[in-house]
Design an enzyme around this catalytic site. Structure first.
Site, PDB file in Angstrom:
ATOM      1  N   ASP A  34       0.828  -1.212   0.000  1.00  0.00           N
ATOM      2  CA  ASP A  34       0.000   0.000   0.000  1.00  0.00           C
ATOM      3  C   ASP A  34       0.863   1.264   0.000  1.00  0.00           C
ATOM      4  OD1 ASP A  34      -2.349   1.418  -0.024  1.00  0.00           O
ATOM      5  OD2 ASP A  34      -2.773   1.177   2.118  1.00  0.00           O
ATOM      6  N   ASN A  44     -10.938  -2.280  -5.536  1.00  0.00           N
ATOM      7  CA  ASN A  44     -10.121  -1.420  -6.402  1.00  0.00           C
ATOM      8  C   ASN A  44     -10.731  -1.230  -7.799  1.00  0.00           C
ATOM      9  OD1 ASN A  44      -6.977  -2.664  -5.013  1.00  0.00           O
ATOM     10  ND2 ASN A  44      -8.098  -0.806  -4.477  1.00  0.00           N
TER      11      ASN A  44
HETATM   12  C1  IPE Z   1      -5.637  -2.649  -0.341  1.00  0.00           C
HETATM   13  O1  IPE Z   1      -5.191  -1.351  -0.533  1.00  0.00           O
HETATM   14  C2  IPE Z   1      -5.568  -3.402  -1.621  1.00  0.00           C
HETATM   15  C3  IPE Z   1      -4.232  -3.566  -2.176  1.00  0.00           C
HETATM   16  C4  IPE Z   1      -3.108  -3.233  -1.621  1.00  0.00           C
HETATM   17  C5  IPE Z   1      -4.190  -4.187  -3.454  1.00  0.00           C
HETATM   18  P1  IPE Z   1      -6.200  -0.126  -0.654  1.00  0.00           P
HETATM   19  O2  IPE Z   1      -5.380   1.095  -0.701  1.00  0.00           O
HETATM   20  O3  IPE Z   1      -7.136  -0.340  -1.767  1.00  0.00           O
HETATM   21  O4  IPE Z   1      -6.995  -0.254   0.722  1.00  0.00           O
HETATM   22  P2  IPE Z   1      -7.967   0.748   1.477  1.00  0.00           P
HETATM   23  O5  IPE Z   1      -9.180   0.882   0.632  1.00  0.00           O
HETATM   24  O6  IPE Z   1      -7.263   2.044   1.643  1.00  0.00           O
HETATM   25  O7  IPE Z   1      -8.263   0.105   2.782  1.00  0.00           O
HETATM   26  C1  IPE Z   2      -1.502   0.265  -3.359  1.00  0.00           C
HETATM   27  O1  IPE Z   2      -1.278   1.618  -3.380  1.00  0.00           O
HETATM   28  C2  IPE Z   2      -1.727  -0.326  -4.730  1.00  0.00           C
HETATM   29  C3  IPE Z   2      -3.103  -0.734  -5.011  1.00  0.00           C
HETATM   30  C4  IPE Z   2      -4.098  -0.684  -4.179  1.00  0.00           C
HETATM   31  C5  IPE Z   2      -3.365  -1.246  -6.334  1.00  0.00           C
HETATM   32  P1  IPE Z   2      -2.469   2.661  -3.432  1.00  0.00           P
HETATM   33  O2  IPE Z   2      -2.809   2.905  -4.857  1.00  0.00           O
HETATM   34  O3  IPE Z   2      -3.587   2.211  -2.587  1.00  0.00           O
HETATM   35  O4  IPE Z   2      -1.797   3.963  -2.821  1.00  0.00           O
HETATM   36  P2  IPE Z   2      -2.420   4.951  -1.750  1.00  0.00           P
HETATM   37  O5  IPE Z   2      -2.914   4.138  -0.613  1.00  0.00           O
HETATM   38  O6  IPE Z   2      -3.526   5.680  -2.433  1.00  0.00           O
HETATM   39  O7  IPE Z   2      -1.294   5.842  -1.365  1.00  0.00           O
HETATM   40 MG    MG Z   3      -4.027   2.436  -0.624  1.00  0.00          MG
END
Ligand code: IPE
Ligand code: IPE
Ligand code: MG
Length: 250
Positions: free
Chosen positions: A21, A69
């Site tokens: 993340d 996502n």
């Molecule tokens: C969780 O990350 C899913 C992945 C890392 C693929 P998100 O960034 O989507 O999670 P939330 O929604 O902030 O909890």
């Molecule tokens: C994790 O990074 C990757 C995926 C969930 C695909 P994020 O895209 O969630 O990055 P933040 O949390 O918005 O910084």
């Molecule tokens: Mg995230």
């Protein structure tokens, strides 16, 4: 002493799960678009995979894309899918060189056809590798995985293949996408968020959780070693008392 040398190789978690993340925030900090963060996250995937295999970790599950996502802006979803296809294609040779077997969990039939094809080829090409199994959670939702397990078992009861009494922890585990893998002992989440986000709810029942503020694109081998060392310094009690665990009786 280097972090890596401090790791007790006789007390490694067999399975490490990681919520990768913070890609978007990492990019934003640099004044770049979110997709720039995703692209830079690929190097971190390479590093942890290599570090895990070198140490002797047997299974590593990486949360790459959740069911939730899909609701992100269309251009971001498209960019992530394109990145997935190009990365898999580029990495097959390295996976084979390091004897890493690729697997997936999740509703992968929701992925674009090109991604499904690339994944199927990589899974087939690496299927005999036995050093480490790398499991990508793609279009994954733990709740939906549990719902489909319940449906599978209900259907078996209806068809007279099993009795209600046969439903137990083992049969539920065996109905999940993860049926061929042991439960993770260690779960790492980067970026400072301290939640599970619909990841392996059943399988993480007794996992040790490790949260780090490091954004995923900055995550390197030493960060993985730090998490493993932290894991090794914990007492896993499984409901018992500390005295019951300490075999010397002290
Ligand atoms: C969780 O990350 C899913 C992945 C890392 C693929 P998100 O960034 O989507 O999670 P939330 O929604 O902030 O909890
Ligand atoms: C994790 O990074 C990757 C995926 C969930 C695909 P994020 O895209 O969630 O990055 P933040 O949390 O918005 O910084
Ligand atoms: Mg995230």
């Amino acid at each position: 002493m280097e972090l890596k040398e401090q790791i007790d190789l006789n007390n490694l978690p067999q399975h490490i799960a990681i919520i990768m993340d913070g890609n978007g925030r990492w990019a934003k900090q640099k004044g770049k678009a979110r997709v720039f963060g995703h692209k830079n996250g690929v190097q971190s995937v390479r590093e942890v995979t290599e570090a895990g295999a070198e140490l002797g970790i047997k299974y590593m599950t990486l949360y790459a894309f959740s069911t939730e996502n899909w609701n992100r802006p269309k251009y971001e979803v498209t960019a992530l899918m394109t990145l997935l296809v190009s990365t898999i294609r580029k990495e097959i040779a390295t996976l084979n060189k390091n004897s890493i077997r690729l697997k997936t969990i999740g509703n992968t039939e929701m992925l674009p056809k090109a991604a499904q094809k690339e994944l199927a080829e990589a899974i087939e090409s690496t299927k005999n590798n036995d050093r480490m199994t790398l499991i990508l959670a793609l279009s994954y939702s733990s709740k939906s995985e549990i719902v489909s397990a319940a449906k599978k078992l209900a259907q078996k009861v209806k068809d007279g293949q099993i009795n209600i009494e046969d439903i137990n922890e083992e049969s539920i585990s065996n109905s999940l996408h993860t049926k061929d893998f042991p439960d993770p002992e260690l779960m790492i989440r980067t970026s400072g968020e301290t939640r599970i986000s619909n990841f392996l709810l059943w399988q993480l029942a007794y996992a040790e959780l490790f949260f780090t503020p490091v954004f995923w694109p900055d995550f390197r081998k030493d960060h993985l070693y730090e998490a493993i060392l932290n894991f090794q310094n914990r007492e896993r009690r499984f409901g018992l008392t500390s005295e019951q665990i300490d075999k010397t009786g002290n």
